[in-house]
Design an enzyme around this catalytic site. Structure first.
Site, PDB file in Angstrom:
ATOM      1  CG  HIS A  86      -3.061   2.783   3.099  1.00  0.00           C
ATOM      2  ND1 HIS A  86      -3.845   3.790   1.937  1.00  0.00           N
ATOM      3  CD2 HIS A  86      -3.065   2.112   3.889  1.00  0.00           C
ATOM      4  CE1 HIS A  86      -3.749   2.055   1.540  1.00  0.00           C
ATOM      5  NE2 HIS A  86      -3.997   1.795   2.752  1.00  0.00           N
ATOM      6  CB  CYS A 134      -0.776   0.186   1.755  1.00  0.00           C
ATOM      7  SG  CYS A 134      -1.945  -1.659   1.379  1.00  0.00           S
ATOM      8  CG  ASN A 175      -6.438  -0.859   2.141  1.00  0.00           C
ATOM      9  OD1 ASN A 175      -6.277  -0.339   1.010  1.00  0.00           O
ATOM     10  ND2 ASN A 175      -5.953  -1.182   3.024  1.00  0.00           N
TER      11      ASN A 175
HETATM   12  N1  COA Z   1     -18.058  -7.988  11.073  1.00  0.00           N
HETATM   13  C1  COA Z   1     -18.496  -8.962  12.289  1.00  0.00           C
HETATM   14  N2  COA Z   1     -17.831  -9.288  13.286  1.00  0.00           N
HETATM   15  C2  COA Z   1     -16.401  -9.092  13.285  1.00  0.00           C
HETATM   16  C3  COA Z   1     -15.947  -8.806  11.585  1.00  0.00           C
HETATM   17  C4  COA Z   1     -17.291  -8.464  10.512  1.00  0.00           C
HETATM   18  N3  COA Z   1     -16.463  -8.249   9.507  1.00  0.00           N
HETATM   19  N4  COA Z   1     -14.589  -9.234  11.556  1.00  0.00           N
HETATM   20  C5  COA Z   1     -14.460  -9.427  13.081  1.00  0.00           C
HETATM   21  N5  COA Z   1     -15.042  -9.700  13.976  1.00  0.00           N
HETATM   22  C6  COA Z   1     -15.103  -9.622  15.777  1.00  0.00           C
HETATM   23  C7  COA Z   1     -13.938 -11.170  15.200  1.00  0.00           C
HETATM   24  O1  COA Z   1     -14.274 -11.815  15.408  1.00  0.00           O
HETATM   25  C8  COA Z   1     -13.894 -10.145  17.175  1.00  0.00           C
HETATM   26  O2  COA Z   1     -15.457 -10.894  17.892  1.00  0.00           O
HETATM   27  P1  COA Z   1     -14.386 -11.744  19.361  1.00  0.00           P
HETATM   28  O3  COA Z   1     -14.234 -10.534  19.743  1.00  0.00           O
HETATM   29  O4  COA Z   1     -16.005 -11.990  19.689  1.00  0.00           O
HETATM   30  O5  COA Z   1     -13.215 -12.217  18.700  1.00  0.00           O
HETATM   31  C9  COA Z   1     -14.175  -9.328  16.907  1.00  0.00           C
HETATM   32  O6  COA Z   1     -15.431  -8.801  15.585  1.00  0.00           O
HETATM   33  C10 COA Z   1     -13.073  -8.075  16.957  1.00  0.00           C
HETATM   34  O7  COA Z   1     -12.182  -8.088  16.480  1.00  0.00           O
HETATM   35  P2  COA Z   1     -10.967  -7.216  16.511  1.00  0.00           P
HETATM   36  O8  COA Z   1     -10.059  -8.054  15.434  1.00  0.00           O
HETATM   37  O9  COA Z   1     -10.325  -6.855  17.674  1.00  0.00           O
HETATM   38  O10 COA Z   1     -11.585  -5.996  15.401  1.00  0.00           O
HETATM   39  P3  COA Z   1     -10.987  -5.124  15.417  1.00  0.00           P
HETATM   40  O11 COA Z   1     -11.674  -3.550  15.902  1.00  0.00           O
HETATM   41  O12 COA Z   1      -9.725  -4.824  15.738  1.00  0.00           O
HETATM   42  O13 COA Z   1     -11.122  -4.446  13.620  1.00  0.00           O
HETATM   43  C11 COA Z   1      -9.745  -4.578  11.915  1.00  0.00           C
HETATM   44  C12 COA Z   1     -10.505  -4.850  13.148  1.00  0.00           C
HETATM   45  C13 COA Z   1      -9.450  -5.023  10.826  1.00  0.00           C
HETATM   46  C14 COA Z   1     -11.026  -3.841  11.009  1.00  0.00           C
HETATM   47  C15 COA Z   1      -8.740  -3.703  12.303  1.00  0.00           C
HETATM   48  O14 COA Z   1      -7.648  -4.454  12.826  1.00  0.00           O
HETATM   49  C16 COA Z   1      -8.015  -3.207  11.378  1.00  0.00           C
HETATM   50  O15 COA Z   1      -8.663  -2.578  10.226  1.00  0.00           O
HETATM   51  N6  COA Z   1      -6.763  -3.032  11.148  1.00  0.00           N
HETATM   52  C17 COA Z   1      -5.485  -2.724   9.944  1.00  0.00           C
HETATM   53  C18 COA Z   1      -5.964  -3.709   8.694  1.00  0.00           C
HETATM   54  C19 COA Z   1      -5.696  -2.338   7.439  1.00  0.00           C
HETATM   55  O16 COA Z   1      -5.827  -1.656   7.446  1.00  0.00           O
HETATM   56  N7  COA Z   1      -5.377  -3.781   6.954  1.00  0.00           N
HETATM   57  C20 COA Z   1      -4.055  -2.900   5.446  1.00  0.00           C
HETATM   58  C21 COA Z   1      -3.292  -2.467   5.788  1.00  0.00           C
HETATM   59  S1  COA Z   1      -2.955  -1.827   4.435  1.00  0.00           S
END
Ligand code: COA
Length: 367
Positions: A253, A113, A283
């Protein structure tokens, strides 16, 4: 020493919109969760007819039209992409052929990215050194083809699209002012597409295990992103000899609204200074910065004389920032029509292939 100015810009996105509600019919998720955790409402998804090069060409023709530059005047094409059409040839060569940029060198750049920032900096440095006069830099992605549509942790995040900038030499001060490029390969496993490369060539087994899809540790990437965004922005502003107060726009980004908000807090800047369109495109990896930048320019937000910072992060791990003074098109003596070169290029390309075929037949007969 010439300066490297951004003189043209354009974007292209697929027509098909995939909303959060659409996604909730595919995986166990909902609109509220996705909006609250990411800021994304919808994203664009490539159709069978869309490709990295087709979107890149559409964006590039628009960028060349704005710059009023013929494809034949381009010296260099860099396509930044993590979803190239082939391992080789470079997608940049397909774009070069489709545009009719007959005098341009062309290569792909892969820094996930962050790639667009690396690519603009490479093009700008080539112009600054005097070795070339003009370059086309593209970020184009079809991430939807590498997303596991059963994995709700990743499939909600990504979208497809392309953005392009034309850079040109000018004695007038301005344009690209400074850049920061960083990497940390110790985090290479945090965001990866494990199979299909030379490390793990694609087999029936790798496909069964879903190793040709994007794998990501979202929480770790989130922590990394919030740490580096503000830091890289500060570094690049200092490198440009500017004060933070002089920077009018930050074009980050577009991965997650919460990451952008964390960067704003870290820099003690209001969100109004940040260009955000993650809500409508998700993204789009290396296309996200040009998609946001061009939208802000076309809305009349970014105007000539504005100092801005583009800042990104991604797989690798990589991160980086680029400071620029916005200028716009250089004065032109005559109007060119970059779109017309596409048709000539198509005919030339067909004739070249035909000629190779005829040569092959002749050689075959002689042997
Ligand atoms: N819908 C509903 N629930 C979801 C879900 C979805 N799409 N994806 C995950 N969950 C659930 C998980 O299973 C978890 O449940 P649990 O607590 O029962 O285990 C809960 O939501 C929390 O998950 P978590 O991964 O801690 O959520 P988060 O707030 O960290 O958000 C992302 C997840 C991926 C959105 C976040 O970590 C993120 O944006 N990371 C950066 C990713 C990124 O930018 N990548 C590209 C880089 S260029």
């Amino acid at each position: 020493m010439p300066y490297a100015h951004i003189t043209g810009w354009g974007t292209a996105v697929p027509e098909r919109i995939l909303t959060n509600d659409d996604l909730s019919k595919i995986v166990e998720t909902n609109d509220q969760w996705i909006r609250e955790r990411t800021g994304i409402a919808e994203r664009r998804i490539a159709s069978e007819d869309d490709s990295v090069s087709s979107m890149a060409v559409e964006a590039s023709v628009k960028a060349l039209q704005v710059a009023n530059l013929a494809p034949t005047d381009l010296d260099l094409i860099i396509c930044s992409t993590s979803t190239p059409e082939y391992l080789f040839p470079a997608t940049a060569c397909l774009i070069q052929d489709k545009l009719g940029a007959t005098k341009a060198g062309a290569f792909d750049l892969l820094a996930a990215c962050t790639g667009f920032i690396y690519a603009v900096n490479m093009a700008a440095q080539a112009i600054r050194s005097g070795s070339i006069r003009s370059a086309l830099v593209i970020g184009s992605e079809t991430l939807s083809r590498f997303v596991d549509w059963n994995d709700r942790k990743t499939c909600i995040l990504f979208g497809d699209g392309a953005g392009a900038l034309v850079l040109q030499a000018s004695p007038q001060p301005g344009g690209v002012l400074s850049a920061v490029m960083r990497s940390d390969g110790s985090g290479s496993d945090l965001l990866t597409l494990p199979a299909g490369g030379s490390h793990m060539p694609a087999t029936e087994e790798t496909v069964k295990r879903g190793q040709h899809y994007i794998h990501m540790d979202g929480n770790e990437v989130f922590r990394f992103a919030t740490r580096v965004m503000a830091q890289a922005t500060r570094e690049v502003v200092e490198g440009a000899g500017l004060k933070m107060e002089e920077v009018r726009w930050i074009v980050p980004h577009q991965a997650n609204l919460r990451i952008i908000q964390a960067a704003a807090r870290g820099l003690k800047l209001p969100m109004e200074q940040f260009v955000v369109n993650v809500d409508r495109y998700g993204n789009t990896s290396t296309a996200s910065i040009p998609l946001a930048l061009v939208e802000a320019v076309e809305k009349g937000q970014i105007t000539p004389g504005d100092k801005l910072v583009m800042v990104g992060f991604g797989g690798g791990l990589t991160w980086g920032a680029l400071a620029a003074e916005w200028t716009g098109p250089l004065p032109a003596e005559k109007i060119v029509h970059p779109e017309r070169y596409k048709y000539r290029a198509r005919i030339r390309s067909i004739l070249r292939r035909l000629w190779r075929l005829i040569e092959g037949i002749i050689w075959g007969r002689e042997v």
